[in-house]
Every structure is written in C-alpha cells, then in structure tokens.
Enzyme design. Structure first.
Site: not given
Ligand code: TNX
Length: 555
Positions: A276, A202, A340
């Site tokens: 990410h 991440d 995202e």
C-alpha cells in the site's frame, strides 16, 4: 368596564410571569442510554431539577475537569435554553459536582448519583468523569427548550468492558477536511470511544506532511484521476481524469491530536507498509524494487509495487518518516500496516534476494522466504519504534511470517487471526470485516444505498457481534483488549456519505465495546434506546441512516 379590563390584564400578566419564573414546564431525564451503563439503581420518585440557577462545579485547580464542565454546560445549552454557571470549588446545593475520587481500578469508571440537592459525577480519573457527564447528558432529552430538567434519584455505577474502544477512518482514498475530522471526533466521543485510528497513507494518496520528504505530499498526495464505478478485475477500468488531492500539515494534525485529547481520545496513526505504498513510490521511486514508472493509484484494490526490502535506504526512509510521525502523535501505539503485501517484486528483485541470503532466511513449512522477509522488515521497524518508547500494531497478515512478541494484532480477515494471535499471547483488537466494516451497505436494497464496496452489514449484525471467541481459554481471552470498526473510503467522495455510513452503526459498536456481556440487552431494547439517539442526531443535523431500523421486508 374598561377599568376592569386593564386590571384583569395586569393580574393575568402577574400570574403568568409568576408561573414561568418558578414553575416552568419540566422534561424528565431517562437513564436508558447508549452505551447502557453497568448498573442503574433508581431511588424514590424524588429527584434533582436542573434549572437556571444550577451550577457545575469542578475541583480547584483541575483544568481537565474545568474543560469537562464546559462540555456539560455546552450540551445543556444545546438541549435546552439553560446556560449553567461553572464554578471552581464547592458551591453548595443545586450543583452538579465533578470529581475524581471514585475508587475503582478501571480508569474509565465513574459513579453518578442524583438526589434532591445535588448531582455528583465521580470518576476514577478525569476520563471516568468525562464518561459520567456523557451519561448525564445523553439522559437529558435533547428537545428541552424552555423547560427545566427533572432527574429522578439514582445511583449509576459504570465501567467499560474493553480498554481499547476504537473507530477508524481512511483519509487516504479520499481526503476529508480538518473540520470534518473534528466533527467525526465529536461523534465518536459521544459514544465513549477512546481510540481514533487514522489511516493516513495508501496507494491512492499520501496525506501527511513529512518535512524531510516534501515530494510525499507534493507528488504523492495527488492522483491524476479516480476510478468510475466499481473496481472490476475482468473489465477495463474507466477513470474520471479529474486531479484529486489533499493532505494535512503537521500543524493541522497536531491541532487534531489536541482536539481529540480534550475528549479523552487518542489518535493511533497508521503508515501502511511495506505494501500500500504506491503513492510514496510515485514520489520517491528509488525505494521500490523496479525503481521507476510508478504513478499514484487511480483504481482500488491491491498493487504489486511495494517498498523494496533489499535496500538499506528504504529502512532509513521509513525510520525518518516514523520519526516525524512520532513527533506529531504521542500515542504509545503506532500502526505500521503490514496487510496485503504481494511478494511478486521481491521474488524477482536481486536486492531482496540478497537480503534473504544475508539474513539466512530459508523457506519453511507454510512460510515462503519472502513472507519471512516481511516479518524481518516489520521486526526491524518495531525495534526502531521500541527504542523510541513506542509499540506497534499490525494487521493480522503479519502473523504469517512470524510476529515478534510485543506486537498488537488487528484481526480484520475474520476472527481467526485474532484467535491465533491471542494463543500466541499477542494483544488483539477485533475488527473483523464481516461484522465491523462500515464501508459495507447498511440496507439490503442496494439501490437505496450510496455506491459502496458492496457487502451487507446491517446494524443488527454489528450489535450481535461477540468480540471474545468462545474457543479461547480464560487466560487467552484476556488478550482481546479491544474492538474497532473500520471505515474505508474508496467509494465515499463526500463527508456526508461518510457520516451516513458511520451513524447509527456506531451506536451498536459502542454497545459491544462498552457493555459487559451479562448486561447486554436484546436487540429490540437497543432499538428503543437508539430511537432517542435519533432525536439527538436530528437536532445536531447529522446525515445518518435512519431507515436501517425500520422493519421492512428487505431488512
Ligand atoms: C481491505 S482491511 C483493506 C483495505 C481496503 C478494505 C476495503 C485492510 C487491512 N486492508 O485496504 O480498503 O479491505 O474494505
């Protein structure tokens, strides 16, 4: 007088030893366990007694059942003082037989029968037998020291509702030791969970050794500090300035894969992309749109810097990484994230814009060109993985620019993504944040809970979640192949806290994954069974949230 005394003592001693040798105290098994078996038919009041002469037998040459037998023996010695002998092949009466002859199309099914002579655990496969021994040992009171164990005659038929029963752990935001990962696997195995989703990378840390790109761990696994307190966008961030890092070598990960596999658990690795990816960009800035100035994330939340979808080198990089991932993790499904991913860099990046033209992507209703570029990115990686015999899972955002037919969707932003995906005939794993995010608080009184992301997810809410939405047709419902809870670790620095967030909500999770809706009990019956699990957790020394079941005004 003296003479009589000593005679009496000898007599008493003889009586005593006779009593302990053939008539030890007994505890009684209770088949009301978690997850609740499909059918429990009690026989007459007779039953089987596990004592020091009881054996466990596995079929000749079956190494997997030999291992399962050792798990059972290990558990019985944990619960009592009995160390049962394991025997290969037939071993007569007073035996617990492990078999794989049960005729059932569900590969996790088993039939457990108890009579005065034997206990037979017959799985449809070795996995089924494994779930059968889990049922047997959860039925045995965990505090059975110095006692034999009485099991009333019974016939238990069991099979799970879902084929994919998952639990997730984010090891990117915080790193947890190999020993802890094994402990976590023990807990999920105890709940008949068969998929362990490992979120390995991440923005705030890259935690898997990739031999071709050593800087991923040398640079990408270390951040210069961590946010203090909550991630608030309207206030300046404060950091602790303490260097934080850690990663797993490929050898360690292979060891974890084997440990899980021994417990019939498959690890689903996730490399989250193209968003990410800040930790990877800090190590290899050339794969970003701007190409410089990246730093491993110190705060939580979403970052604008993502992989550049316009450069051919980026695809090569991702393929190289996934090649090594496939070598470590044999699972058919590989998770490639897709959540995202802001598009602000792509909108301004000449290379991404050229790629959009090259691919002849035009904005269409509800889908920007950049959203479709992400779909093409994912589709290209999917083809690569398919060519290596693997399939992909992605978070539900990947539906937005259009997803290729074979993708499995993890529905996290509620259940709508899962509903849309099932209607488009994608396999779906339900993991909605409002019912299955174990990084949310368990008690309503925040001051009594560890610092967390916020939110409130009491165990009762997990228990009452129905994973298959009513609005789907019978055919569409078949696409809901599984249920999973996620444990993100932004706010959890220690293993103790992670354990606390997991247990006992995992018990409610196990119920919704395993038990058919027609067999589901009301919440209070579940709590009765849960109380018996608490005795197990106490003996195992787990850190868990016991107060969540107390009927206090705040919950
Ligand atoms: C959303 S779920 C995220 C994670 C966070 C989590 C916190 C998902 C695909 N993305 O990156 O850790 O919320 O609850």
């Amino acid at each position: 007088m003296k003479k009589i005394d000593s005679k009496l003592i000898v007599l008493l001693c003889m009586l005593c030893s006779l009593f302990t040798a053939c008539d030890r105290e007994q505890t009684q098994a209770n088949y009301q366990i978690i997850p609740l078996p499909k059918s429990i038919e009690l026989g007459d009041s007779n039953g089987f007694i596990i004592n020091k002469n009881t054996k466990i037998s596995f079929p000749e040459g079956n190494q997997e059942l030999k291992r399962v037998a050792s798990f059972l023996a290990e558990y019985i010695s944990f619960a009592s003082d009995l160390n049962l002998l394991i025997k290969e092949g037939d071993s007569g009466d007073n035996t617990i037989f492990l078999k794989t002859g049960y005729n059932n199309e569900n590969k996790d099914a088993y039939l457990l029968t108890v009579d005065e002579k034997n206990i037979i655990i017959d799985g449809s496969t070795e996995a089924g037998t494994f779930y059968g021994i889990q049922t047997l040992y959860k039925s045995i009171p965990v505090n059975s020291e110095n006692k034999d164990i009485f099991l009333q005659n019974v016939r238990i038929e069991d099979a799970p509702r879902f084929a994919y029963r998952g639990m997730h752990l984010d090891v990117a935001r915080h790193y947890f030791s190999v020993d802890f990962i094994k402990k976590y696997i023990d807990v999920i195995a105890l709940h008949n969970i068969n998929k362990f989703h490992l979120h390995l990378t991440d923005d705030q840390g890259w935690r898997v050794e990739i031999k071709k790109y050593p800087k991923l761990t040398k640079i990408g696994s270390i951040r210069k500090g961590t946010l203090i307190g909550h991630n608030e966008t309207d206030k300046p961030h404060r950091f602790d300035d303490i260097e934080y890092g850690g990663f797993y070598t490929q050898e360690q990960l292979k060891e974890i894969v084997a440990y899980a596999n021994d417990r019939f658990i498959e690890i689903i690795p996730e490399i989250d992309l193209p968003g990410h990816m800040l930790a990877a960009l800090a190590a290899y800035p050339e794969f970003g749109c701007v190409g410089e100035g990246y730093e491993v994330g110190r705060r939580w939340g979403v970052y604008d810097d993502v992989l550049c979808a316009g450069k051919e080198e980026t695809y090569k990089f991702v393929e190289d990484v996934l090649t090594e991932i496939m070598d470590i993790f044999p699972s058919k499904l590989i998770h490639i994230g897709g959540d995202e991913c802001p598009k602000v860099r792509w909108e301004k990046c000449p290379k991404c814009q050229t790629k959009i033209k090259e691919l002849n992507i035009k904005p269409r209703k509800g889908q920007t060109a950049e959203a479709q570029l992400q779909s093409q990115f994912m589709a290209r990686i999917e083809v690569f993985l398919n060519n290596h015999g693997r399939n992909i899972i992605g978070w539900d955002e990947i539906l937005e620019g259009g997803a290729t037919p074979n993708v499995t969707i993890m529905s996290w932003r509620g259940t709508q993504g899962g509903i849309d995906a099932a209607r488009q005939h994608h396999d779906v794993i339900m993991t909605p944040y409002d019912h299955l995010y174990f990084d949310y608080n368990q008690g309503a009184d925040k001051s009594k809970e560890p610092l967390s992301i916020g939110g409130y997810l009491p165990i009762e809410k997990v228990y009452t979640f129905e994973p298959v939405p009513e609005e789907l047709t019978e055919k569409e419902k078949q696409y809901i192949i599984g249920v999973q809870a996620n444990l993100w670790t932004e706010y959890f620095k220690t293993e103790d806290i992670v354990e606390y967030m997991l247990i006992p909500r995992i018990d409610a999770l196990a119920e919704i994954q395993w038990v058919m809706p027609e067999n589901k009990e009301d919440y209070n019956s579940f709590l009765e069974r849960l109380n018996r699990m608490f005795i197990y957790y106490d003996k195992a020394g787990y850190n868990y949230a016991k107060h969540v079941t107390e009927k206090t005004p705040e919950n």
